[in-house]
Design a protein around this motif. Structure first.
Motif, PDB file in Angstrom:
ATOM      1  N   PRO A 223       0.834  -1.208   0.000  1.00 34.57           N
ATOM      2  CA  PRO A 223       0.000   0.000   0.000  1.00 34.57           C
ATOM      3  C   PRO A 223       0.863   1.249   0.000  1.00 34.57           C
ATOM      4  CG  PRO A 223       0.078  -0.970   2.197  1.00 34.57           C
ATOM      5  CD  PRO A 223       0.829  -1.909   1.291  1.00 34.57           C
ATOM      6  N   VAL A 224       0.485   2.214  -0.843  1.00 32.03           N
ATOM      7  CA  VAL A 224       1.237   3.469  -0.910  1.00 32.03           C
ATOM      8  C   VAL A 224       0.341   4.686  -0.708  1.00 32.03           C
ATOM      9  CG1 VAL A 224       3.025   2.496  -2.413  1.00 32.03           C
ATOM     10  CG2 VAL A 224       1.034   3.611  -3.445  1.00 32.03           C
ATOM     11  N   GLY A 225      -0.964   4.494  -0.480  1.00 33.63           N
ATOM     12  CA  GLY A 225      -1.887   5.618  -0.342  1.00 33.63           C
ATOM     13  C   GLY A 225      -2.616   5.613   0.982  1.00 33.63           C
ATOM     14  N   ALA A 226      -3.488   6.628   1.156  1.00 33.82           N
ATOM     15  CA  ALA A 226      -4.286   6.825   2.374  1.00 33.82           C
ATOM     16  C   ALA A 226      -3.387   7.140   3.569  1.00 33.82           C
ATOM     17  CB  ALA A 226      -5.177   5.616   2.657  1.00 33.82           C
ATOM     18  N   TYR A 227      -2.534   8.170   3.406  1.00 31.68           N
ATOM     19  CA  TYR A 227      -1.531   8.476   4.422  1.00 31.68           C
ATOM     20  C   TYR A 227      -1.611   9.889   4.993  1.00 31.68           C
ATOM     21  CZ  TYR A 227       0.660  10.201   0.097  1.00 31.68           C
ATOM     22  OH  TYR A 227       0.899  10.801  -1.105  1.00 31.68           O
ATOM     23  N   ALA A 228      -2.545  10.718   4.540  1.00 30.43           N
ATOM     24  CA  ALA A 228      -2.593  12.103   5.007  1.00 30.43           C
ATOM     25  C   ALA A 228      -3.912  12.374   5.750  1.00 30.43           C
ATOM     26  CB  ALA A 228      -2.461  13.058   3.815  1.00 30.43           C
ATOM     27  N   PRO A 229      -3.859  13.120   6.858  1.00 29.64           N
ATOM     28  CA  PRO A 229      -2.691  13.795   7.446  1.00 29.64           C
ATOM     29  C   PRO A 229      -1.750  12.791   8.106  1.00 29.64           C
ATOM     30  CG  PRO A 229      -4.589  14.082   8.873  1.00 29.64           C
ATOM     31  CD  PRO A 229      -5.087  13.394   7.635  1.00 29.64           C
ATOM     32  N   ARG A 230      -0.449  13.053   7.958  1.00 33.31           N
ATOM     33  CA  ARG A 230       0.534  12.074   8.389  1.00 33.31           C
ATOM     34  C   ARG A 230       0.528  11.861   9.899  1.00 33.31           C
ATOM     35  NH1 ARG A 230       1.271   8.074   6.995  1.00 33.31           N
ATOM     36  NH2 ARG A 230       3.205   6.914   6.875  1.00 33.31           N
ATOM     37  N   TRP A 231       0.277  12.927  10.662  1.00 33.42           N
ATOM     38  CA  TRP A 231       0.308  12.793  12.120  1.00 33.42           C
ATOM     39  C   TRP A 231      -0.733  11.779  12.608  1.00 33.42           C
ATOM     40  CZ3 TRP A 231      -4.221  13.720  14.612  1.00 33.42           C
ATOM     41  CH2 TRP A 231      -5.162  14.542  13.999  1.00 33.42           C
ATOM     42  N   MET A 232      -1.805  11.617  11.840  1.00 40.40           N
ATOM     43  CA  MET A 232      -2.864  10.695  12.250  1.00 40.40           C
ATOM     44  C   MET A 232      -2.696   9.304  11.639  1.00 40.40           C
ATOM     45  SD  MET A 232      -6.972  11.226  11.901  1.00 40.40           S
ATOM     46  CE  MET A 232      -8.135  10.133  12.740  1.00 40.40           C
ATOM     47  N   MET A 233      -2.273   9.238  10.386  1.00 39.41           N
ATOM     48  CA  MET A 233      -2.295   7.979   9.654  1.00 39.41           C
ATOM     49  C   MET A 233      -1.002   7.172   9.766  1.00 39.41           C
ATOM     50  SD  MET A 233      -5.318   8.365   8.727  1.00 39.41           S
ATOM     51  CE  MET A 233      -5.449   6.747   7.981  1.00 39.41           C
ATOM     52  N   VAL A 275       3.415   9.007  -7.743  1.00 37.13           N
ATOM     53  CA  VAL A 275       4.523   9.913  -8.064  1.00 37.13           C
ATOM     54  C   VAL A 275       5.606   9.817  -6.991  1.00 37.13           C
ATOM     55  CG1 VAL A 275       5.187  12.328  -8.313  1.00 37.13           C
ATOM     56  CG2 VAL A 275       3.094  11.501  -9.413  1.00 37.13           C
ATOM     57  N   LEU A 276       5.190   9.859  -5.729  1.00 34.70           N
ATOM     58  CA  LEU A 276       6.163   9.768  -4.639  1.00 34.70           C
ATOM     59  C   LEU A 276       6.791   8.383  -4.547  1.00 34.70           C
ATOM     60  CD1 LEU A 276       4.434  11.811  -1.783  1.00 34.70           C
ATOM     61  CD2 LEU A 276       6.121  12.574  -3.473  1.00 34.70           C
ATOM     62  N   ALA A 277       6.032   7.348  -4.897  1.00 27.80           N
ATOM     63  CA  ALA A 277       6.603   5.995  -4.900  1.00 27.80           C
ATOM     64  C   ALA A 277       7.732   5.891  -5.920  1.00 27.80           C
ATOM     65  CB  ALA A 277       5.518   4.962  -5.185  1.00 27.80           C
ATOM     66  N   ARG A 278       7.541   6.459  -7.088  1.00 25.50           N
ATOM     67  CA  ARG A 278       8.593   6.433  -8.108  1.00 25.50           C
ATOM     68  C   ARG A 278       9.824   7.189  -7.629  1.00 25.50           C
ATOM     69  NH1 ARG A 278       4.120   8.012 -12.670  1.00 25.50           N
ATOM     70  NH2 ARG A 278       3.286   5.902 -13.007  1.00 25.50           N
ATOM     71  N   GLN A 279       9.612   8.335  -6.994  1.00 19.69           N
ATOM     72  CA  GLN A 279      10.739   9.114  -6.506  1.00 19.69           C
ATOM     73  C   GLN A 279      11.492   8.367  -5.406  1.00 19.69           C
ATOM     74  OE1 GLN A 279       8.992  12.845  -5.291  1.00 19.69           O
ATOM     75  NE2 GLN A 279       8.575  13.506  -7.396  1.00 19.69           N
ATOM     76  N   ALA A 280      10.766   7.771  -4.479  1.00 16.43           N
ATOM     77  CA  ALA A 280      11.406   7.047  -3.378  1.00 16.43           C
ATOM     78  C   ALA A 280      12.148   5.817  -3.881  1.00 16.43           C
ATOM     79  CB  ALA A 280      10.351   6.648  -2.342  1.00 16.43           C
ATOM     80  N   TRP A 281      11.574   5.145  -4.878  1.00 18.11           N
ATOM     81  CA  TRP A 281      12.231   3.958  -5.454  1.00 18.11           C
ATOM     82  C   TRP A 281      13.557   4.353  -6.108  1.00 18.11           C
ATOM     83  CZ3 TRP A 281      10.898  -0.940  -4.585  1.00 18.11           C
ATOM     84  CH2 TRP A 281      11.433  -1.943  -5.400  1.00 18.11           C
ATOM     85  N   ALA A 282      13.525   5.438  -6.870  1.00 16.23           N
ATOM     86  CA  ALA A 282      14.753   5.906  -7.523  1.00 16.23           C
ATOM     87  C   ALA A 282      15.782   6.352  -6.489  1.00 16.23           C
ATOM     88  CB  ALA A 282      14.428   7.048  -8.482  1.00 16.23           C
ATOM     89  N   ALA A 283      15.317   7.050  -5.448  1.00 19.07           N
ATOM     90  CA  ALA A 283      16.235   7.532  -4.415  1.00 19.07           C
ATOM     91  C   ALA A 283      16.896   6.384  -3.665  1.00 19.07           C
ATOM     92  CB  ALA A 283      15.491   8.437  -3.435  1.00 19.07           C
ATOM     93  N   ALA A 284      16.201   5.241  -3.594  1.00 16.04           N
ATOM     94  CA  ALA A 284      16.763   4.068  -2.924  1.00 16.04           C
ATOM     95  C   ALA A 284      17.732   3.309  -3.817  1.00 16.04           C
ATOM     96  CB  ALA A 284      15.636   3.143  -2.467  1.00 16.04           C
TER      97      ALA A 284
END
Length: 302
Positions: A223-233, A275-284
Motif C-alpha cells: 500500500p502506498v496511499g491513504a496516508y494524510a494527514p501524516r500525524w494521524m495515519m 509519483v512519490l513511490a517512483r521518486q522514493a524507489w529511484a532515491a533508494a
C-alpha cells in the motif's frame, strides 16, 4: 470473545484526534486534491496468458489483486463494489469485470475494515470457495454459508492444492461495528513463500522479521496511499517512502503498488502516491523495472 488489542503497535486515535482532523478540514480529499481523478490510469487488458512455472499479478484496484500462482487463482481483499460504507463512490472501475474472472480457487482477507472486506463482493463467491482469514474472522464467513474457511494467527500457515499460504503480522487494527474493535486479527499474506500481500499496515519492525523468515520473496504488493494527514495515519498506513523502505526490509526483489487511486480515503492528491513511490524507489537506488506501479487493470508476469 478474544481481544487482540495487545497486538497493537500504537494506540488507536482517540476523540481528540478525531476532533483535530475535523477542525482542520476533515479526512477526505477536496478541491485541488481531486483535480487529477480524470487522469487516473486504467487499462482493460484482461488477465495475461501464463504457462507452467509462471505467476501473474493483476491490480483490480485498492487492495484487490488477482494472483495466479501454482495453477490457482487467488483474490486478495476482493472489492468489486462501486461504493463502500462511509466513502464516496470509487474513482476507477475494477480492472477486470467480475464476469471475466476465471474460477476463483481462494480468497485471502487481511482484516475486516469495509474497504478490505466487502460483503456484496463476498456474496458473489460460491460458498465452497476456500477462504483464508485472520484469527477471529471465520465466523463472519461461516454465518454466510461458506464451508471452507481457514482462520490463522500470525506466522501460522495452511495449504491448498500444494499452494502454501502464510499469515504474517501487520501494524494495523480491526473494527467493523461499534462493539468489535480488535476482536479479530489483522495482517498480511505470503503465497508460495514468494508473493507478499501487505494488506493494510503502517511501517515498523515486522517487515524485517518477515524478511528474515521468508528470504525468497519475488514481489511485495504494498500500500502506498491513504496516508494524510501524516500525524494521524502514520501508525496504520504507510506512505510511499515507507513502502519502499519496507520492501527493502523484506528483501523483496520487486514492489507492486496498491491502495491508491480507487477510493477517496484521505487528503493526499489522487496521483501523489504513485509519483512519490517512483521518486522514493529511484532515491533508494532500486532498478526502475522492479517497481510495478501498475495502472488499474494492468498485470505483470514473472
Amino acid at each position: 470473545m478474544t481481544d487482540y488489542r495487545d497486538r497493537l503497535t500504537d494506540p488507536l486515535p482517540g476523540l481528540g484526534s478525531v476532533l483535530r482532523v475535523l477542525r482542520s478540514g476533515g479526512l477526505r480529499p477536496k478541491g485541488e486534491a481531486l483535480a487529477d481523478v480524470p487522469n487516473l490510469p486504467v487499462r482493460r487488458d484482461g488477465l495475461p496468458p501464463i504457462v507452467d512455472g509462471q505467476a501473474s499479478v493483476t491490480w483490480i484496484g485498492h487492495a484487490t489483486y488477482v494472483v495466479r500462482i501454482n495453477g490457482l487463482t487467488v483474490l486478495t481483499d476482493p472489492v468489486w463494489s462501486r461504493k463502500i460504507p462511509g466513502v464516496p463512490a470509487r474513482w476507477t472501475p475494477p480492472g477486470v469485470d467480475w464476469a471475466d474472472l476465471p474460477s476463483v480457487d481462494a480468497v485471502v482477507i487481511s482484516h475486516n475494515h469495509y474497504d478490505h472486506l466487502d460483503a456484496p463482493t463476498i456474496k458473489r463467491l460460491p460458498r465452497d470457495t476456500a477462504v483464508f482469514v485472520p484469527a477471529g474472522l471465520a465466523r463472519w464467513f461461516t454465518k454466510r454459508g461458506f464451508t471452507q474457511v481457514t482462520e490463522l494467527d500470525w506466522y501460522e500457515h495452511a495449504t491448498l492444492a500444494g499452494l502454501r499460504l502464510d499469515f504474517v503480522p501487520a501494524h494495523h487494527w480491526s473494527r467493523r461495528t461499534l462493539t468489535d474493535t480488535c476482536r479479530s486479527l489483522w495482517g498480511g499474506w505470503i503465497l508460495d513463500e514468494r508473493v507478499f500481500f501487505a494488506g493494510d499496515t503502517g511501517y515498523g519492525r515486522y517487515f524485517a522479521e518477515i524478511g528474515a523468515r521468508y528470504p525468497d520473496l519475488d514481489v511485495a504488493l504494498m500500500p502506498v496511499g491513504a496516508y494524510a494527514p501524516r500525524w494521524m495515519m502514520k501508525p496504520v498506513h504507510m506512505d510511499p517512502s515507507d513502502a519502499v523502505l519496507a520492501t527493502g526490509d523484506l528483501g523483496a526483489r520487486r514492489m507492486a503498488t496498491m491502495h491508491w487511486g480507487t477510493f477517496g480515503l484521505t487528503r493526499e492528491p489522487v496521483l501523489e502516491p504513485v509519483v512519490l513511490a517512483r521518486q522514493a524507489w529511484a532515491a533508494a537506488g532500486r532498478a526502475p523495472e522492479d517497481l510495478w506501479d501498475l495502472a488499474v487493470g494492468e498485470s505483470r508476469v514473472f
